[in-house]
Design an enzyme around this catalytic site. Structure first.
Site, PDB file in Angstrom:
ATOM      1  N   LYS A  55       4.132  92.088  80.249  1.00 44.60           N
ATOM      2  CA  LYS A  55       3.662  93.269  80.986  1.00 44.60           C
ATOM      3  C   LYS A  55       2.812  94.187  80.103  1.00 44.60           C
ATOM      4  CE  LYS A  55       7.229  93.545  84.589  1.00 44.60           C
ATOM      5  NZ  LYS A  55       7.980  92.314  84.305  1.00 44.60           N
ATOM      6  N   SER A 111      10.721  97.111  84.699  1.00 48.14           N
ATOM      7  CA  SER A 111      10.303  95.724  84.504  1.00 48.14           C
ATOM      8  C   SER A 111      10.238  94.959  85.827  1.00 48.14           C
ATOM      9  CB  SER A 111      11.248  95.009  83.523  1.00 48.14           C
ATOM     10  OG  SER A 111      10.558  94.016  82.799  1.00 48.14           O
ATOM     11  N   SER A 125       8.994  89.349  80.442  1.00 50.51           N
ATOM     12  CA  SER A 125       8.363  90.622  80.809  1.00 50.51           C
ATOM     13  C   SER A 125       7.715  91.367  79.655  1.00 50.51           C
ATOM     14  CB  SER A 125       9.385  91.527  81.500  1.00 50.51           C
ATOM     15  OG  SER A 125       9.607  91.084  82.821  1.00 50.51           O
ATOM     16  N   TRP A 129      13.153  89.034  79.609  1.00 48.58           N
ATOM     17  CA  TRP A 129      14.346  88.214  79.871  1.00 48.58           C
ATOM     18  C   TRP A 129      13.963  87.083  80.806  1.00 48.58           C
ATOM     19  CZ3 TRP A 129      19.412  90.566  82.347  1.00 48.58           C
ATOM     20  CH2 TRP A 129      20.423  89.593  82.361  1.00 48.58           C
TER      21      TRP A 129
END
Length: 282
Positions: free
Chosen positions: A73, A124, A70, A223
């Site tokens: 992002k 997230s 993530s 993660w």
């Protein structure tokens, strides 16, 4: 024990600063924080004001690649805002009505509802940003990754219709920790090829996790699982004290059942505390 070393040229280019044998310090004292949490990994911090770089596990930091999970992002939001796939940080994408859970079966209640981009970034939420990637499209996504050089340390990042909304999660694109540090450093100084006010500044503000009289701590977490089933965790961002920024990338590897959310934050804050942060005296 501290040891001065020469950082690889690839790392110098990724971080965008001039590196000499006298400004890179290997900090083996950070190892205890990884050992006490039964994980391996690496950590690097760049003191922008002094031009000093502190690193634990240098070879992993500059040479090893991992799925960005993530942390992507950051880039996904930048491209989405720049190209209009995201109209603003308040843009809502409706819940897909799928009940999302963790590997242990716990329900991710914060994902299972309509979310703004700001909310999705903070928690997230993978479904939100998978939809953003689909709205960006294969060709546009590929052009931006090529422009940024993202995930191309050893092989060019290749986006297809099949992996457009999963490539940052399924190990088909990988990054080094020093690439991650270089990305957030350029973002902080508005040095990425995106508009400053409506794109870079928006994402920078989304990354802020703690703000008080002593410091600003900003980061994006990540993660995921590598091909061998190992848990890979990230925290990448900066800490600012007295208007002086320090950029960092933490990469952690553990077993599948590692409580990565807790472990990575504990390691980060332990290292930063050891280095004298959080008191506004840096």
């Amino acid at each position: 024990m501290k040891q001065f070393v020469w950082l690889a040229v690839a790392g110098v280019l990724a971080m965008g600063y001039s590196c000499t044998p006298n400004n890179v310090t290997v900090e083996n004292s950070f190892e205890k924080y990884f050992d006490s949490n039964h994980v391996t990994g690496t950590f690097g911090l760049y003191d922008n004001g002094q031009g000093q770089f502190f690193v634990y596990n240098l070879s992993r930091f500059k040479d090893s690649t991992y799925l960005p999970a993530s942390t992507f992002k950051i880039v996904n939001a930048l491209i989405g805002l720049e190209k209009g796939a995201i109209s603003s940080s308040k843009m809502v994408i409706p819940w897909d009505k799928q009940v999302h859970t963790l590997a242990n079966g716990d329900t991710l209640h914060e994902w299972n509802k309509d979310l703004t981009m700001e909310e999705a970034f903070k928690v997230s939420a993978v479904p939100y940003f998978r939809e953003v990637a689909r709205r960006i499209g294969v060709d546009t996504m590929q052009r931006w990754l090529d422009s940024l050089g993202y995930g191309s340390r050893y092989t060019k990042a290749k986006i297809t219709a099949a992996n457009l909304d999963t490539f940052w999660l399924d190990n088909s694109v990988k990054v080094t920790p020093d690439e991650e540090l270089g990305l957030v450093k350029k973002l902080y100084f508005d040095q990425l090829p995106f508009r400053k006010k409506t794109t870079q500044n928006v994402v920078k503000e989304l990354m802020v996790r703690e703000r008080n009289a002593n410091y600003i701590l900003a980061y994006k977490s990540g993660w995921g699982m590598d091909e061998k089933g190992k848990s890979i965790g990230w925290l990448v961002g900066w800490i600012e004290e007295n208007k002086h920024p320090y950029f960092f990338a933490l990469n952690v590897e553990g077993t599948k059942d590692t409580d990565m959310k807790a472990v990575r934050e504990q390691i980060l804050k332990s290292i930063l505390k050891q280095m004298g942060f959080f008191e506004g005296k840096k």
